[in-house]
Scaffold this motif. Structure first.
Motif, mmCIF file in Angstrom:
data_model
loop_
_atom_site.group_PDB
_atom_site.id
_atom_site.type_symbol
_atom_site.label_atom_id
_atom_site.label_comp_id
_atom_site.label_asym_id
_atom_site.label_seq_id
_atom_site.Cartn_x
_atom_site.Cartn_y
_atom_site.Cartn_z
ATOM 1 N N ASP A 69 0.824 -1.210 0.000
ATOM 2 C CA ASP A 69 0.000 0.000 0.000
ATOM 3 C C ASP A 69 0.862 1.264 0.000
ATOM 4 O O ASP A 69 0.560 2.232 -0.703
ATOM 5 N N GLU A 73 1.029 4.043 -3.004
ATOM 6 C CA GLU A 73 0.675 5.441 -2.715
ATOM 7 C C GLU A 73 1.841 6.404 -2.927
ATOM 8 O O GLU A 73 1.650 7.523 -3.387
ATOM 9 N N LYS A 74 3.041 5.964 -2.595
ATOM 10 C CA LYS A 74 4.198 6.854 -2.604
ATOM 11 C C LYS A 74 5.056 6.764 -3.866
ATOM 12 O O LYS A 74 5.807 7.699 -4.172
ATOM 13 N N HIS A 80 -4.750 6.358 -9.826
ATOM 14 C CA HIS A 80 -5.647 6.110 -8.694
ATOM 15 C C HIS A 80 -6.481 4.846 -8.877
ATOM 16 O O HIS A 80 -6.780 4.142 -7.915
ATOM 17 N N THR A 83 -4.073 1.744 -8.425
ATOM 18 C CA THR A 83 -3.678 1.643 -7.017
ATOM 19 C C THR A 83 -4.745 0.938 -6.201
ATOM 20 O O THR A 83 -4.458 0.026 -5.411
ATOM 21 N N ARG A 84 -5.989 1.349 -6.395
ATOM 22 C CA ARG A 84 -7.094 0.772 -5.619
ATOM 23 C C ARG A 84 -7.318 -0.695 -5.976
ATOM 24 O O ARG A 84 -7.477 -1.541 -5.096
#
Length: 337
Positions: A69, A73-74, A80, A83-84
Protein backbone atom coordinates in the motif's frame (compact mmCIF):
# COMPACT_ATOMS: atom_id res chain seq x y z
CA UNK A 1 23.63 -18.53 17.86
CA UNK A 2 22.56 -17.49 14.36
CA UNK A 3 26.17 -17.30 13.16
CA UNK A 4 26.98 -20.59 14.85
CA UNK A 5 24.15 -22.32 13.00
CA UNK A 6 25.31 -20.83 9.71
CA UNK A 7 28.83 -22.12 10.27
CA UNK A 8 27.50 -25.56 11.19
CA UNK A 9 25.40 -25.69 8.01
CA UNK A 10 28.37 -24.68 5.88
CA UNK A 11 30.57 -27.29 7.52
CA UNK A 12 27.87 -29.90 7.05
CA UNK A 13 27.72 -29.05 3.35
CA UNK A 14 31.51 -29.32 3.19
CA UNK A 15 31.54 -32.76 4.76
CA UNK A 16 28.65 -34.05 2.68
CA UNK A 17 30.19 -32.85 -0.57
CA UNK A 18 33.24 -34.99 0.01
CA UNK A 19 35.56 -32.03 0.35
CA UNK A 20 36.45 -33.02 3.90
CA UNK A 21 38.69 -35.75 2.50
CA UNK A 22 40.94 -33.08 1.02
CA UNK A 23 41.45 -31.34 4.39
CA UNK A 24 44.58 -32.57 6.19
CA UNK A 25 45.25 -33.91 8.72
CA UNK A 26 41.60 -34.81 9.35
CA UNK A 27 41.19 -38.52 8.88
CA UNK A 28 38.27 -40.28 7.30
CA UNK A 29 37.13 -41.59 10.68
CA UNK A 30 37.09 -38.09 12.18
CA UNK A 31 35.20 -36.75 9.17
CA UNK A 32 32.62 -39.50 9.54
CA UNK A 33 32.33 -38.67 13.23
CA UNK A 34 31.81 -34.99 12.42
CA UNK A 35 29.11 -35.86 9.89
CA UNK A 36 27.31 -38.00 12.45
CA UNK A 37 27.50 -35.24 15.06
CA UNK A 38 26.23 -32.63 12.61
CA UNK A 39 23.42 -34.90 11.51
CA UNK A 40 22.30 -35.12 15.12
CA UNK A 41 22.53 -31.34 15.53
CA UNK A 42 20.54 -30.61 12.38
CA UNK A 43 17.95 -33.17 13.41
CA UNK A 44 17.37 -31.00 16.47
CA UNK A 45 16.83 -27.97 14.22
CA UNK A 46 14.98 -29.34 11.16
CA UNK A 47 14.19 -25.88 9.80
CA UNK A 48 17.70 -24.44 9.85
CA UNK A 49 18.43 -25.04 6.17
CA UNK A 50 15.26 -23.16 5.20
CA UNK A 51 16.84 -19.93 6.42
CA UNK A 52 19.80 -20.21 4.09
CA UNK A 53 18.22 -21.37 0.84
CA UNK A 54 15.02 -20.00 -0.70
CA UNK A 55 12.16 -22.42 -0.50
CA UNK A 56 8.40 -22.39 -0.75
CA UNK A 57 7.78 -21.58 2.91
CA UNK A 58 6.54 -18.59 4.96
CA UNK A 59 10.15 -17.64 5.75
CA UNK A 60 10.49 -16.69 2.07
CA UNK A 61 6.91 -16.01 0.98
CA UNK A 62 4.98 -13.63 3.20
CA UNK A 63 2.68 -10.85 2.05
CA UNK A 64 3.40 -7.34 3.32
CA UNK A 65 0.10 -5.50 2.81
CA UNK A 66 1.34 -2.29 4.42
CA UNK A 67 4.45 -2.34 2.27
CA UNK A 68 2.45 -2.75 -0.93
CA UNK A 69 0.00 0.00 0.00
CA UNK A 70 2.83 2.40 0.83
CA UNK A 71 4.63 1.59 -2.43
CA UNK A 72 1.47 2.16 -4.45
CA UNK A 73 0.67 5.44 -2.71
CA UNK A 74 4.20 6.85 -2.60
CA UNK A 75 5.87 5.46 -5.74
CA UNK A 76 3.11 5.05 -8.33
CA UNK A 77 1.96 8.39 -9.68
CA UNK A 78 -1.26 9.35 -11.46
CA UNK A 79 -2.83 5.88 -11.23
CA UNK A 80 -5.65 6.11 -8.69
CA UNK A 81 -7.66 3.33 -10.38
CA UNK A 82 -4.75 0.88 -10.59
CA UNK A 83 -3.68 1.64 -7.02
CA UNK A 84 -7.09 0.77 -5.62
CA UNK A 85 -7.57 -2.38 -7.70
CA UNK A 86 -4.11 -3.83 -7.12
CA UNK A 87 -4.24 -3.25 -3.36
CA UNK A 88 -7.65 -4.86 -2.89
CA UNK A 89 -7.16 -7.67 -5.42
CA UNK A 90 -3.79 -8.85 -4.14
CA UNK A 91 -4.68 -8.47 -0.47
CA UNK A 92 -7.97 -10.32 -0.86
CA UNK A 93 -6.38 -13.13 -2.84
CA UNK A 94 -3.30 -13.73 -0.71
CA UNK A 95 -5.29 -13.71 2.53
CA UNK A 96 -7.78 -16.24 1.19
CA UNK A 97 -6.65 -19.66 2.40
CA UNK A 98 -8.78 -21.45 -0.19
CA UNK A 99 -9.07 -19.37 -3.40
CA UNK A 100 -11.28 -20.91 -6.08
CA UNK A 101 -8.88 -19.99 -8.89
CA UNK A 102 -5.56 -18.23 -9.49
CA UNK A 103 -5.45 -14.44 -9.42
CA UNK A 104 -5.35 -13.12 -12.99
CA UNK A 105 -4.62 -9.45 -13.61
CA UNK A 106 -4.37 -7.82 -17.03
CA UNK A 107 -2.61 -4.44 -16.91
CA UNK A 108 -3.13 -2.09 -19.85
CA UNK A 109 -1.83 1.32 -20.87
CA UNK A 110 0.85 3.20 -22.75
CA UNK A 111 4.52 2.58 -22.10
CA UNK A 112 6.00 4.20 -19.00
CA UNK A 113 2.75 4.40 -17.04
CA UNK A 114 3.77 1.89 -14.35
CA UNK A 115 2.69 -1.60 -15.41
CA UNK A 116 6.08 -3.27 -14.93
CA UNK A 117 6.64 -1.15 -11.84
CA UNK A 118 3.47 -2.48 -10.22
CA UNK A 119 4.43 -6.08 -11.03
CA UNK A 120 7.73 -5.47 -9.28
CA UNK A 121 5.97 -3.97 -6.26
CA UNK A 122 3.77 -7.03 -5.89
CA UNK A 123 6.78 -9.36 -6.09
CA UNK A 124 8.80 -7.29 -3.63
CA UNK A 125 6.01 -7.38 -1.05
CA UNK A 126 5.21 -11.06 -1.45
CA UNK A 127 8.58 -12.75 -1.93
CA UNK A 128 11.60 -12.12 0.28
CA UNK A 129 13.82 -12.13 -2.82
CA UNK A 130 11.42 -9.94 -4.82
CA UNK A 131 11.89 -10.15 -8.59
CA UNK A 132 14.99 -12.28 -7.99
CA UNK A 133 12.91 -15.00 -6.38
CA UNK A 134 13.03 -18.40 -8.04
CA UNK A 135 9.23 -18.40 -7.75
CA UNK A 136 8.76 -15.32 -9.96
CA UNK A 137 8.79 -16.11 -13.68
CA UNK A 138 8.85 -13.47 -16.41
CA UNK A 139 8.00 -14.25 -20.03
CA UNK A 140 8.69 -11.70 -22.76
CA UNK A 141 6.91 -12.34 -26.05
CA UNK A 142 9.70 -11.29 -28.42
CA UNK A 143 12.30 -13.28 -26.46
CA UNK A 144 10.46 -16.45 -25.49
CA UNK A 145 7.87 -16.75 -28.29
CA UNK A 146 9.32 -14.95 -31.35
CA UNK A 147 8.30 -17.25 -34.23
CA UNK A 148 4.70 -17.75 -35.36
CA UNK A 149 5.69 -21.01 -37.07
CA UNK A 150 6.60 -22.57 -33.71
CA UNK A 151 3.42 -21.72 -31.83
CA UNK A 152 2.53 -25.36 -31.14
CA UNK A 153 5.96 -25.93 -29.61
CA UNK A 154 5.55 -22.79 -27.52
CA UNK A 155 2.17 -23.97 -26.25
CA UNK A 156 3.64 -27.26 -25.06
CA UNK A 157 6.67 -25.57 -23.48
CA UNK A 158 4.53 -22.98 -21.73
CA UNK A 159 2.28 -25.63 -20.23
CA UNK A 160 5.30 -27.60 -19.02
CA UNK A 161 6.97 -24.51 -17.53
CA UNK A 162 3.89 -23.51 -15.60
CA UNK A 163 3.05 -27.02 -14.42
CA UNK A 164 6.62 -27.67 -13.31
CA UNK A 165 6.97 -24.42 -11.41
CA UNK A 166 3.59 -24.61 -9.69
CA UNK A 167 4.37 -28.21 -8.72
CA UNK A 168 7.54 -26.84 -7.12
CA UNK A 169 5.70 -23.98 -5.38
CA UNK A 170 1.95 -23.38 -5.40
CA UNK A 171 2.49 -19.66 -4.72
CA UNK A 172 4.33 -18.98 -7.95
CA UNK A 173 3.94 -15.77 -9.94
CA UNK A 174 3.97 -15.59 -13.74
CA UNK A 175 4.40 -12.26 -15.51
CA UNK A 176 3.74 -12.08 -19.25
CA UNK A 177 5.24 -8.90 -20.69
CA UNK A 178 4.54 -7.52 -24.18
CA UNK A 179 1.20 -9.31 -24.46
CA UNK A 180 0.41 -7.04 -27.42
CA UNK A 181 3.26 -8.79 -29.29
CA UNK A 182 2.34 -12.34 -28.35
CA UNK A 183 1.32 -14.82 -31.04
CA UNK A 184 -2.52 -14.97 -31.21
CA UNK A 185 -3.90 -18.11 -29.61
CA UNK A 186 -0.77 -18.93 -27.62
CA UNK A 187 -2.08 -17.71 -24.28
CA UNK A 188 -5.16 -19.93 -24.63
CA UNK A 189 -2.89 -22.92 -23.97
CA UNK A 190 -2.79 -22.04 -20.25
CA UNK A 191 -6.58 -21.66 -19.93
CA UNK A 192 -6.99 -24.85 -17.82
CA UNK A 193 -4.53 -23.50 -15.25
CA UNK A 194 -6.54 -20.31 -14.78
CA UNK A 195 -9.92 -21.99 -14.47
CA UNK A 196 -11.96 -23.17 -11.48
CA UNK A 197 -10.32 -26.57 -10.98
CA UNK A 198 -9.27 -27.97 -7.62
CA UNK A 199 -6.51 -29.99 -9.26
CA UNK A 200 -5.23 -30.90 -12.71
CA UNK A 201 -3.16 -34.08 -12.89
CA UNK A 202 -2.63 -33.81 -9.16
CA UNK A 203 -1.49 -30.17 -9.23
CA UNK A 204 -3.42 -27.23 -7.76
CA UNK A 205 -2.96 -23.85 -9.46
CA UNK A 206 -5.36 -21.95 -7.20
CA UNK A 207 -2.68 -20.03 -5.27
CA UNK A 208 -0.69 -18.89 -8.30
CA UNK A 209 -0.72 -15.33 -9.65
CA UNK A 210 -0.76 -14.49 -13.37
CA UNK A 211 -0.10 -10.94 -14.57
CA UNK A 212 -0.43 -9.84 -18.20
CA UNK A 213 1.20 -6.57 -19.30
CA UNK A 214 0.10 -4.92 -22.53
CA UNK A 215 0.03 -1.64 -24.42
CA UNK A 216 -3.16 -2.86 -26.09
CA UNK A 217 -6.16 -0.85 -25.05
CA UNK A 218 -4.00 2.21 -24.49
CA UNK A 219 -5.90 4.13 -27.17
CA UNK A 220 -9.22 3.59 -25.41
CA UNK A 221 -7.79 4.58 -22.04
CA UNK A 222 -6.23 7.73 -23.50
CA UNK A 223 -9.45 8.59 -25.31
CA UNK A 224 -11.38 8.45 -22.04
CA UNK A 225 -8.75 10.50 -20.21
CA UNK A 226 -8.84 13.15 -22.95
CA UNK A 227 -12.64 13.30 -22.83
CA UNK A 228 -12.51 13.99 -19.10
CA UNK A 229 -9.80 16.62 -19.59
CA UNK A 230 -11.73 18.38 -22.37
CA UNK A 231 -14.84 18.39 -20.20
CA UNK A 232 -12.85 20.11 -17.46
CA UNK A 233 -13.12 17.13 -15.13
CA UNK A 234 -10.42 15.97 -12.75
CA UNK A 235 -8.71 12.73 -13.81
CA UNK A 236 -9.43 11.33 -10.33
CA UNK A 237 -13.11 11.34 -11.31
CA UNK A 238 -12.43 8.57 -13.83
CA UNK A 239 -13.71 5.28 -12.41
CA UNK A 240 -13.08 1.66 -13.29
CA UNK A 241 -16.63 1.35 -14.61
CA UNK A 242 -15.82 4.09 -17.14
CA UNK A 243 -13.14 1.88 -18.68
CA UNK A 244 -13.26 -1.81 -17.79
CA UNK A 245 -15.96 -3.06 -20.18
CA UNK A 246 -14.75 -0.97 -23.10
CA UNK A 247 -11.16 -1.99 -22.34
CA UNK A 248 -11.89 -5.74 -22.27
CA UNK A 249 -13.85 -5.48 -25.53
CA UNK A 250 -11.10 -3.44 -27.16
CA UNK A 251 -8.45 -6.01 -26.18
CA UNK A 252 -10.65 -8.97 -27.17
CA UNK A 253 -11.29 -7.55 -30.65
CA UNK A 254 -7.74 -6.30 -31.28
CA UNK A 255 -5.72 -8.73 -33.43
CA UNK A 256 -2.51 -7.24 -32.05
CA UNK A 257 -3.41 -7.59 -28.38
CA UNK A 258 -2.25 -11.17 -27.72
CA UNK A 259 -5.63 -11.63 -26.05
CA UNK A 260 -7.47 -11.47 -29.37
CA UNK A 261 -10.54 -13.70 -29.30
CA UNK A 262 -9.06 -15.49 -26.32
CA UNK A 263 -11.12 -17.88 -24.24
CA UNK A 264 -9.60 -16.30 -21.13
CA UNK A 265 -11.83 -13.28 -21.72
CA UNK A 266 -14.70 -15.23 -23.19
CA UNK A 267 -14.82 -17.48 -20.09
CA UNK A 268 -14.33 -14.54 -17.68
CA UNK A 269 -11.06 -15.90 -16.28
CA UNK A 270 -9.35 -12.50 -16.12
CA UNK A 271 -10.26 -11.12 -12.69
CA UNK A 272 -9.43 -7.47 -13.40
CA UNK A 273 -8.59 -5.42 -16.46
CA UNK A 274 -6.52 -2.68 -14.88
CA UNK A 275 -6.25 0.60 -16.83
CA UNK A 276 -3.12 2.73 -16.49
CA UNK A 277 -3.89 6.34 -17.40
CA UNK A 278 -1.49 8.43 -19.49
CA UNK A 279 0.74 10.57 -17.30
CA UNK A 280 0.64 14.35 -17.18
CA UNK A 281 3.55 16.77 -16.74
CA UNK A 282 3.13 16.91 -12.94
CA UNK A 283 3.37 13.13 -12.71
CA UNK A 284 6.62 13.09 -14.68
CA UNK A 285 8.05 15.64 -12.24
CA UNK A 286 7.04 13.37 -9.37
CA UNK A 287 8.76 10.44 -11.07
CA UNK A 288 12.00 12.41 -11.43
CA UNK A 289 11.95 13.52 -7.79
CA UNK A 290 11.32 9.93 -6.69
CA UNK A 291 14.26 8.73 -8.81
CA UNK A 292 16.48 11.36 -7.18
CA UNK A 293 15.43 10.12 -3.76
CA UNK A 294 16.14 6.51 -4.79
CA UNK A 295 19.67 7.60 -5.73
CA UNK A 296 20.14 9.45 -2.43
CA UNK A 297 20.31 12.74 -4.29
CA UNK A 298 18.98 16.00 -2.93
CA UNK A 299 15.55 16.56 -4.54
CA UNK A 300 15.89 19.38 -7.07
CA UNK A 301 12.61 20.62 -8.55
CA UNK A 302 14.52 22.74 -11.06
CA UNK A 303 16.20 19.70 -12.59
CA UNK A 304 12.97 17.70 -12.31
CA UNK A 305 11.18 20.33 -14.37
CA UNK A 306 13.99 20.39 -16.92
CA UNK A 307 13.73 16.62 -17.37
CA UNK A 308 9.93 16.78 -17.64
CA UNK A 309 10.05 19.58 -20.22
CA UNK A 310 12.35 17.51 -22.43
CA UNK A 311 9.74 14.83 -23.01
CA UNK A 312 7.25 14.63 -25.86
CA UNK A 313 3.60 15.32 -25.05
CA UNK A 314 0.31 14.84 -26.87
CA UNK A 315 -1.93 16.18 -28.28
CA UNK A 316 0.82 18.38 -29.74
CA UNK A 317 -1.08 21.62 -29.38
CA UNK A 318 -2.14 21.12 -25.75
CA UNK A 319 0.81 18.95 -24.55
CA UNK A 320 -1.36 17.19 -21.96
CA UNK A 321 0.02 13.65 -21.70
CA UNK A 322 3.59 12.33 -21.84
CA UNK A 323 4.09 10.04 -24.83
CA UNK A 324 6.62 7.88 -22.95
CA UNK A 325 5.34 8.33 -19.42
CA UNK A 326 8.22 8.03 -16.97
CA UNK A 327 10.14 5.45 -18.98
CA UNK A 328 13.00 7.67 -20.19
CA UNK A 329 13.55 9.78 -17.08
CA UNK A 330 16.50 7.70 -15.84
CA UNK A 331 18.63 8.47 -18.89
CA UNK A 332 17.42 12.09 -18.90
CA UNK A 333 18.37 12.47 -15.26
CA UNK A 334 21.83 11.03 -15.96
CA UNK A 335 22.28 13.73 -18.60
CA UNK A 336 21.48 16.59 -16.23
CA UNK A 337 23.65 15.25 -13.47
Amino acid sequence: MKHRRKHVVLLWMLVCSGLAEAIEPISTSIAVGMAAALTGFLASYPNILYYFHECCRPEWISFNKTGLDVDLEKRLFGQHIATRIISKAVNGFVNNDKPKKPLVLSLHGWTGTGKNFVSKMIAENLYKEGMHSSFVHVFTSELHFPHASQIETYKSQLQQWIKGNVTNCAQSMFIFDEMDKMQPGLIDSIKPYLDYYDRLDGVSYQKAIFIFLSNAGGEKITETALDFWKAGKNREEIKLCDLENALSLSVFNNKKSGLWRTCLIDKNLVDFFVPFLPLEYKHVVQCVLAEMEARDLEPDKGIANQVARDLIYFPKSERVFSATGCKTIISKLDYYY
